[in-house]
Structure formats: C-alpha cells, structure tokens
Design a protein around this motif. Structure first.
Motif, PDB file in Angstrom:
ATOM      1  N   GLN A  80       0.815  -1.217   0.000  1.00 55.71           N
ATOM      2  CA  GLN A  80       0.000   0.000   0.000  1.00 55.71           C
ATOM      3  C   GLN A  80       0.851   1.271   0.000  1.00 55.71           C
ATOM      4  N   GLN A  81       2.007   1.210   0.672  1.00 57.79           N
ATOM      5  CA  GLN A  81       2.866   2.393   0.798  1.00 57.79           C
ATOM      6  C   GLN A  81       4.320   2.008   0.497  1.00 57.79           C
ATOM      7  N   PRO A  82       4.636   1.702  -0.748  1.00 59.99           N
ATOM      8  CA  PRO A  82       5.989   1.236  -1.076  1.00 59.99           C
ATOM      9  C   PRO A  82       7.085   2.259  -0.776  1.00 59.99           C
ATOM     10  N   GLU A  83       6.724   3.528  -0.666  1.00 54.66           N
ATOM     11  CA  GLU A  83       7.742   4.544  -0.392  1.00 54.66           C
ATOM     12  C   GLU A  83       8.356   4.388   1.004  1.00 54.66           C
ATOM     13  N   ILE A  84       7.709   3.667   1.916  1.00 56.07           N
ATOM     14  CA  ILE A  84       8.275   3.488   3.257  1.00 56.07           C
ATOM     15  C   ILE A  84       9.232   2.292   3.332  1.00 56.07           C
ATOM     16  N   LEU A  85       9.295   1.503   2.271  1.00 55.82           N
ATOM     17  CA  LEU A  85      10.143   0.315   2.278  1.00 55.82           C
ATOM     18  C   LEU A  85      11.617   0.669   2.185  1.00 55.82           C
ATOM     19  N   ASN A  86      12.443  -0.119   2.824  1.00 53.80           N
ATOM     20  CA  ASN A  86      13.887   0.030   2.749  1.00 53.80           C
ATOM     21  C   ASN A  86      14.397  -0.953   1.693  1.00 53.80           C
ATOM     22  N   LEU A  87      14.313  -0.544   0.440  1.00 53.76           N
ATOM     23  CA  LEU A  87      14.709  -1.391  -0.679  1.00 53.76           C
ATOM     24  C   LEU A  87      16.122  -1.039  -1.122  1.00 53.76           C
ATOM     25  N   PRO A  88      16.828  -1.986  -1.741  1.00 54.63           N
ATOM     26  CA  PRO A  88      18.206  -1.701  -2.165  1.00 54.63           C
ATOM     27  C   PRO A  88      18.307  -0.828  -3.410  1.00 54.63           C
ATOM     28  N   VAL A  89      17.164  -0.511  -4.011  1.00 53.35           N
ATOM     29  CA  VAL A  89      17.157   0.336  -5.212  1.00 53.35           C
ATOM     30  C   VAL A  89      16.008   1.333  -5.099  1.00 53.35           C
ATOM     31  N   PRO A  90      16.145   2.498  -5.742  1.00 53.74           N
ATOM     32  CA  PRO A  90      15.022   3.445  -5.738  1.00 53.74           C
ATOM     33  C   PRO A  90      13.892   2.935  -6.640  1.00 53.74           C
ATOM     34  N   LEU A  91      12.662   3.187  -6.213  1.00 55.54           N
ATOM     35  CA  LEU A  91      11.505   2.829  -7.040  1.00 55.54           C
ATOM     36  C   LEU A  91      11.266   3.930  -8.063  1.00 55.54           C
ATOM     37  N   THR A  92      11.072   3.518  -9.292  1.00 57.40           N
ATOM     38  CA  THR A  92      10.736   4.455 -10.359  1.00 57.40           C
ATOM     39  C   THR A  92       9.484   3.921 -11.045  1.00 57.40           C
ATOM     40  N   ASP A  93       8.883   4.748 -11.888  1.00 53.90           N
ATOM     41  CA  ASP A  93       7.726   4.272 -12.649  1.00 53.90           C
ATOM     42  C   ASP A  93       8.119   3.091 -13.534  1.00 53.90           C
ATOM     43  N   ALA A  94       9.362   3.111 -14.039  1.00 55.89           N
ATOM     44  CA  ALA A  94       9.812   2.059 -14.955  1.00 55.89           C
ATOM     45  C   ALA A  94      10.067   0.717 -14.252  1.00 55.89           C
ATOM     46  N   ASN A  95      10.535   0.742 -12.993  1.00 49.36           N
ATOM     47  CA  ASN A  95      10.883  -0.531 -12.349  1.00 49.36           C
ATOM     48  C   ASN A  95       9.916  -0.958 -11.243  1.00 49.36           C
ATOM     49  N   ARG A  96       8.938  -0.128 -10.921  1.00 51.29           N
ATOM     50  CA  ARG A  96       8.041  -0.380  -9.781  1.00 51.29           C
ATOM     51  C   ARG A  96       7.406  -1.770  -9.827  1.00 51.29           C
ATOM     52  N   GLY A  97       6.888  -2.169 -10.957  1.00 55.52           N
ATOM     53  CA  GLY A  97       6.229  -3.474 -11.053  1.00 55.52           C
ATOM     54  C   GLY A  97       7.184  -4.630 -10.761  1.00 55.52           C
ATOM     55  N   ARG A  98       8.365  -4.582 -11.373  1.00 51.43           N
ATOM     56  CA  ARG A  98       9.361  -5.657 -11.163  1.00 51.43           C
ATOM     57  C   ARG A  98       9.857  -5.681  -9.720  1.00 51.43           C
ATOM     58  N   ILE A  99      10.179  -4.522  -9.181  1.00 53.55           N
ATOM     59  CA  ILE A  99      10.725  -4.452  -7.820  1.00 53.55           C
ATOM     60  C   ILE A  99       9.677  -4.894  -6.800  1.00 53.55           C
ATOM     61  N   MET A 100       8.442  -4.478  -6.970  1.00 52.72           N
ATOM     62  CA  MET A 100       7.406  -4.857  -5.997  1.00 52.72           C
ATOM     63  C   MET A 100       7.100  -6.348  -6.079  1.00 52.72           C
ATOM     64  N   ARG A 101       7.169  -6.932  -7.281  1.00 53.83           N
ATOM     65  CA  ARG A 101       7.000  -8.400  -7.383  1.00 53.83           C
ATOM     66  C   ARG A 101       8.128  -9.105  -6.640  1.00 53.83           C
ATOM     67  N   LEU A 102       9.347  -8.610  -6.800  1.00 53.89           N
ATOM     68  CA  LEU A 102      10.488  -9.192  -6.075  1.00 53.89           C
ATOM     69  C   LEU A 102      10.334  -8.999  -4.566  1.00 53.89           C
ATOM     70  N   TYR A 103       9.860  -7.839  -4.151  1.00 52.99           N
ATOM     71  CA  TYR A 103       9.620  -7.571  -2.722  1.00 52.99           C
ATOM     72  C   TYR A 103       8.625  -8.581  -2.148  1.00 52.99           C
ATOM     73  N   ARG A 104       7.499  -8.766  -2.845  1.00 53.62           N
ATOM     74  CA  ARG A 104       6.493  -9.726  -2.357  1.00 53.62           C
ATOM     75  C   ARG A 104       7.062 -11.144  -2.335  1.00 53.62           C
ATOM     76  N   SER A 105       7.864 -11.485  -3.331  1.00 52.25           N
ATOM     77  CA  SER A 105       8.485 -12.811  -3.354  1.00 52.25           C
ATOM     78  C   SER A 105       9.480 -12.977  -2.210  1.00 52.25           C
TER      79      SER A 105
END
Length: 163
Positions: A80-105
């Motif tokens: 719901q709020q991906p901006e609060i996640l501590n991810l190893p890469v910045p979320l962009t419009d271009a990578n959001r779908g791939r990164i969030m799928r990896l996050y859920r996995s």
C-alpha cells in the motif's frame, strides 16, 4: 490479473502459515501424551540441555504465529505504501512493477523459511519428547541459515538487476 490468478496467489502465499499451523496442530494432538517435564533447549551437539514445564512449548508456537502475522502485515503495508520500504534500489515508474513483485516474493520466501524452521523445530521437539531420543539434528540450523542468507542475497542481486 484475473480472479483465478489472485485466488491461486493467495493460496500459494498461505503455504507458510499452513506449515506452521500443521506443526502447532501436531503439538496439540500429542499434548495429552507428553510428560509434564520436556526438553526446552538443545545444545550444539543436538542433546537436550534444558528441561522445563511442557507449557513452555507453546512459546515457540506463539512466536511463530506472531512472526507470521507481522510479516503478512509488513507485506500488506509495503504494497500500500511502497515509499516506506527500505529497498536496495530506488523505485521508479519504470521498475516499480518488477521491484514490488520481487519484494512480495522476498517476503514470501522469508515467511516460508522462518515458518518452516519453526514448524520443523516444533515437530522435532515433539518427536524427541515422544520417542525419548532427546536429540535434535543441529544440521537443520546450518541448512536453514544457508538458505536464508543465500536466498536473501539472491533477491538483493535480482532487485539490483531489475532496477
């Protein structure tokens, strides 16, 4: 995704919880047969080193349920709020779908690893107590640590590449 795919994802993502609940159910089923004093801790050689009241065995089950619930909540909040996640890469419009799928996995993988370990520890403790062998295979912890560290590193690399 379609409704069928969503239902299948929910079913698959329920596997860690089912593993944990099955182990807790096994403990509950064996409960009347357990002696009042049971092994609570095993040393590095796998031998029972601490004994106590059998009611203490429910602590591991409680920790497992609490962990699983918290991980599910963290996953939902992150969705719901991906901006609060501590991810190893910045979320962009271009990578959001791939990164969030990896996050859920990754979150599923961690739940599967931890719920699987806790479930295995519950079952192995029940078996050690039931059969009076009082031995816990320490190798399970070594394998688990390797799986968790290796898996987490693999997800980290995958996220870096997906960015």
């Amino acid at each position: 995704g379609g409704g069928g795919g969503g239902a299948m994802k929910r079913l698959v993502h329920g596997i860690p919880t089912v593993i944990l609940l099955a182990a807790i159910g096994y403990q509950a089923w064996l409960w009347p047969q357990l002696p009042a004093t049971v092994p609570l801790h095993f040393n590095m050689r796998g031998h029972a080193g601490q004994w106590g009241d059998k009611n203490h065995l429910w602590i591991l089950a409680g920790i497992g349920l609490l962990f699983d619930t918290l991980m599910l909540l963290i996953t939902l909040i992150g969705d719901q709020q991906p901006e609060i996640l501590n991810l190893p890469v910045p979320l962009t419009d271009a990578n959001r779908g791939r990164i969030m799928r990896l996050y859920r996995s990754l979150m599923f993988f961690i739940r599967l690893a931890v719920d699987g370990l806790l479930g295995a520890l519950i079952v192995l403790t029940m078996e050690a107590t039931r059969t009076r062998t009082l031995l816990m295979p320490v190798s399970i912890l070594v394998v688990w640590a390797g799986v968790v560290l290796g898996g987490t590193l693999a997800f980290y690399v995958a996220m870096k590449r997906a960015a």
